[in-house]
Scaffold this motif. Structure first.
Motif, short mmCIF file in Angstrom:
data_model
loop_
_atom_site.label_atom_id
_atom_site.label_comp_id
_atom_site.label_asym_id
_atom_site.label_seq_id
_atom_site.Cartn_x
_atom_site.Cartn_y
_atom_site.Cartn_z
N GLN A 6 43.93 59.54 20.26
CA GLN A 6 44.32 58.19 20.64
C GLN A 6 43.87 57.92 22.07
OE1 GLN A 6 45.44 56.66 18.25
NE2 GLN A 6 46.93 55.08 18.77
N VAL A 52 47.80 50.05 20.98
CA VAL A 52 48.21 49.84 19.59
C VAL A 52 48.80 51.15 19.08
CG1 VAL A 52 47.45 49.30 17.25
CG2 VAL A 52 46.39 48.14 19.19
N PRO A 53 50.00 51.10 18.55
CA PRO A 53 50.65 52.35 18.10
C PRO A 53 49.83 53.02 17.01
CG PRO A 53 52.17 50.48 18.03
CD PRO A 53 50.81 49.92 18.30
N SER A 54 49.83 54.31 17.00
CA SER A 54 49.18 55.06 15.93
C SER A 54 50.11 55.11 14.73
CB SER A 54 48.86 56.48 16.39
OG SER A 54 48.87 57.36 15.29
N ILE A 55 49.63 54.56 13.64
CA ILE A 55 50.45 54.54 12.44
C ILE A 55 50.81 55.95 12.00
CG2 ILE A 55 50.46 53.95 9.99
CD1 ILE A 55 48.97 51.49 10.62
N ALA A 56 49.87 56.84 12.13
CA ALA A 56 50.12 58.22 11.72
C ALA A 56 51.29 58.80 12.48
CB ALA A 56 48.87 59.06 11.93
N ALA A 57 51.31 58.56 13.77
CA ALA A 57 52.38 59.11 14.59
C ALA A 57 53.72 58.46 14.23
CB ALA A 57 52.07 58.90 16.06
N ALA B 56 49.13 61.64 7.30
CA ALA B 56 49.57 61.32 8.66
C ALA B 56 49.61 62.57 9.51
CB ALA B 56 50.94 60.66 8.61
N ALA B 57 50.16 63.63 8.95
CA ALA B 57 50.27 64.87 9.71
C ALA B 57 48.89 65.46 9.99
CB ALA B 57 51.13 65.87 8.95
N GLN B 59 46.18 63.86 10.26
CA GLN B 59 45.56 62.99 11.24
C GLN B 59 46.12 63.27 12.63
OE1 GLN B 59 45.71 59.00 9.88
NE2 GLN B 59 45.21 58.13 11.86
N MET B 60 47.42 63.43 12.69
CA MET B 60 48.10 63.69 13.95
C MET B 60 47.58 64.93 14.63
SD MET B 60 50.33 61.82 15.21
CE MET B 60 51.10 63.05 16.26
N GLY B 126 42.15 47.49 17.53
CA GLY B 126 43.47 47.68 16.96
C GLY B 126 43.41 48.47 15.68
N ALA B 129 42.58 52.10 16.45
CA ALA B 129 43.72 52.81 17.04
C ALA B 129 44.80 53.07 15.99
CB ALA B 129 44.29 52.01 18.20
N ALA B 130 45.06 52.09 15.18
CA ALA B 130 46.14 52.23 14.21
C ALA B 130 45.76 53.14 13.06
CB ALA B 130 46.54 50.85 13.67
N LEU B 131 44.51 53.03 12.61
CA LEU B 131 44.11 53.71 11.38
C LEU B 131 43.30 54.99 11.60
CD1 LEU B 131 45.43 51.85 9.57
CD2 LEU B 131 43.33 50.53 9.39
N GLN B 132 42.56 55.04 12.71
CA GLN B 132 41.69 56.19 12.98
C GLN B 132 40.79 56.56 11.82
OE1 GLN B 132 42.36 57.36 16.41
NE2 GLN B 132 44.00 58.82 15.99
#
Lengths: 353, 353
Positions: A6, A52-57, B56-57, B59-60, B126, B129-132
């Motif tokens: 990010q 922009v918040p990371s959706i994954a996080a 999500a994990a 990706q994180m 956006g 950042a949100a989706l990566q």
DNA sequence: CTGAAAGCGCTAACAC
DNA sequence: GTGTTAGCGCTTTCAG
């Protein structure tokens, strides 16, 4: 390729605004207990840094995934795409779903799921585990698949069932098919038709029955017979061809036919042509769906529009709200309109009306 | 609603198999350094527990998001959906993209982005950042929007540019428009046509130029004139109407017209009807796109098919591989076929060929 | 009202 | 080959 982290995180915002992570989090999530001035300061930093918040996080930390999953029947959808007959169900779904999702900071994802029961459970469980959607939209025939609805209920995921009125978990949304069929039938009666045939869709879909019921109700209401006037189809062209042929070969031929799908209406038009019946002079035709092709037939088809976009949009709103407001129990009906085009006209000898 | 945590995590699998988290991770990611027997044991536990990794994990923790983003022009896409004229670009994109993504354990997400320059940067940043996303597919006109390509390159995200051959970052894929136009023109020449008109599409799209070039090349190759035979359109119906009218009002009327879109071909058909020219006897018509409507016109339109599904599918594969194999520099061409239908025929007086 | 601490499920880096 | 450790960016406790 290098790990892509990010660029600007909540921490950067917190530092920039000189507050703690929590405060930023609260502002992002519109939670209470933040002084207006703090809020402004944080918001300013967010805007400044383009955070922009990371959706994954967000998802990881146990909050929402901001994802609505739309589940379509795999086989049917792919067949529609391959055959390129103009079916725009998915497009209309995206139109209503994506845009409404977007308004709420959500995204919509389309997922194809096999109906074959030995697969459906694994596939759906996999999608849920991988994606953790905040809501799911079920389209026919999934809407009444108890394996699917059961799994979703068990996972505690709010879901909408399009085209179903079955009791059970999830919110039902229909396009009021019975009413639409009545509308279409009434219109034909108004034009002087007395023998109005109906071509039903696949009985696997509840809405097929509703449409037949609407036609029957309207006919009964006008004191008209329906005996022998209902042909059975499966929504596809061939089935419509057979049904239309049967109806138009009746000794007492109907002067109008309502078909439960555009493809079957198209077939009806073709059968009429073969039998030297001109439309709408000798035969009026009304179809269901109002897909793109109805504008290009000869004559263009009067059709019952299916307000798919509106329906999905409504479903998305309910699903997103489901976190706060529980889903309503009663089915929601989104009414479709009758789109008038050239395929209907007054019945022969009805000019005395 | 209660927090929905992962039902079965990598930890459960590790415990069940009696190995460490890392070993499970290695198995999931098909990494080396795991003994076959271990692998089997772990896989058995995975299957038994029905474990599916949380994206999500994954990706994180800095790995992939297993997400390919398809970026379409917002305004144009919504307009297509609203007007319901049968444009099935998005469907074909999903057909090729979703299925191929699925084969590799990826998902495809459609995102609409405004072309208006003051928005595009924020919107795209956006989404990134949100989706990566692990890869992005750019469709025209985004494919040649340097703001977009620049941003993507800067973020180090592999991307494909559909319908572009511009040098620069990202892999270019085209449907070989020049060749298709040549094919169509050659076919008409073969049918004896000498005066072949062309209706070009919007000059904002590179492919418009390629199509004109293909037509010109084929004409030149046959020693035929193109002077005054190229009308300018913008892909839309009205523009096609105007261009067709102009071409067909020429003192030396063309006996065939190639239109750069189905809508413009449709308009050409209509103009011909108004001018009492029958198709294909007096005028042959070929269109581009091969959208669903071409099957329903009268006569059905011979059209150059755009292999959208194949192209997107190929793009997805390249993007997914980009983690290992760098993207090729040279544009990739996916060839389209000419779909023969009733709108073309031999030129008048060409029976002597 | 605000902040500090403890994970969420997974993988990269490093030990063994 | 395999296990251990430390985060990724965020939200949810729980203190102040």
């Amino acid at each position: 390729m290098g790990r892509r982290r990010q660029a600007v995180t909540i921490r950067h915002v917190a530092d920039d605004a000189g507050v703690s992570l929590q405060t930023v989090s609260r502002v992002i999530n519109k939670q209470p207990n933040v002084r207006p001035e703090m809020k402004e300061k944080v918001q300013a930093s967010i805007d400044k840094l383009g955070y922009v918040p990371s959706i994954a996080a967000q998802q990881m930390s146990g909050s929402r995934s901001y994802l609505i999953l739309a589940l379509n029947d795999r086989e049917r959808t792919i067949e529609d795409w391959r055959s390129r007959q103009g079916t725009d169900w998915v497009d209309q779904m995206l139109l209503g779903g994506m845009l409404t999702c977007g308004e709420h900071g959500y995204r919509m994802m389309v997922e194809l799921v096999d109906t074959r029961s030995d697969h459906v459970e694994r596939e759906l469980s996999g999608a849920i585990a991988a994606l953790q959607p905040d809501g799911v939209i079920l389209t026919p025939p999934h809407s009444e698949n108890s394996l699917i609805t059961g799994l979703l209920a068990q996972h505690n995921i709010p879901f909408a069932r399009i085209g179903s009125r079955d009791p059970g978990p999830g919110i039902c949304l229909t396009m009021d098919d019975e009413r639409s069929a009545r509308l279409a039938t009434d219109k034909l009666i108004e034009l002087g038709h007395r023998r109005i045939g109906f071509i039903a869709g696949s009985s696997e879909y509840s809405l097929s029955g509703w449409r037949v019921a609407g036609w029957q109700a309207a006919m009964a209401n006008a004191g008209l017979q329906t005996e022998g006037l209902c042909g059975q189809g499966d929504f596809g062209y061939e089935s419509g061809e057979a049904a239309a042929h049967k109806l138009l070969s009746l000794p007492n031929q109907p002067s109008a036919i309502i078909a439960s799908s555009d493809q079957m209406a198209l077939a009806t038009l073709e059968v009429a042509r073969e039998m030297n019946l001109s439309v709408p002079e000798d035969l009026s035709v009304i179809s269901f769906d109002n897909t793109p092709i109805v504008r290009f037939t000869n004559p263009p088809l009067t059709a019952v529009d299916q307000p798919i976009a509106q329906t999905i949009s409504r479903a998305v709103e309910l699903l997103i709200n489901a976190a706060k407001v529980p889903l309503p129990n009663k089915p929601i009906n989104i009414e479709g309109k009758l789109e008038m085009r050239g395929s209907i006209g007054p019945a022969r000898g009805a000019n005395d009306l």
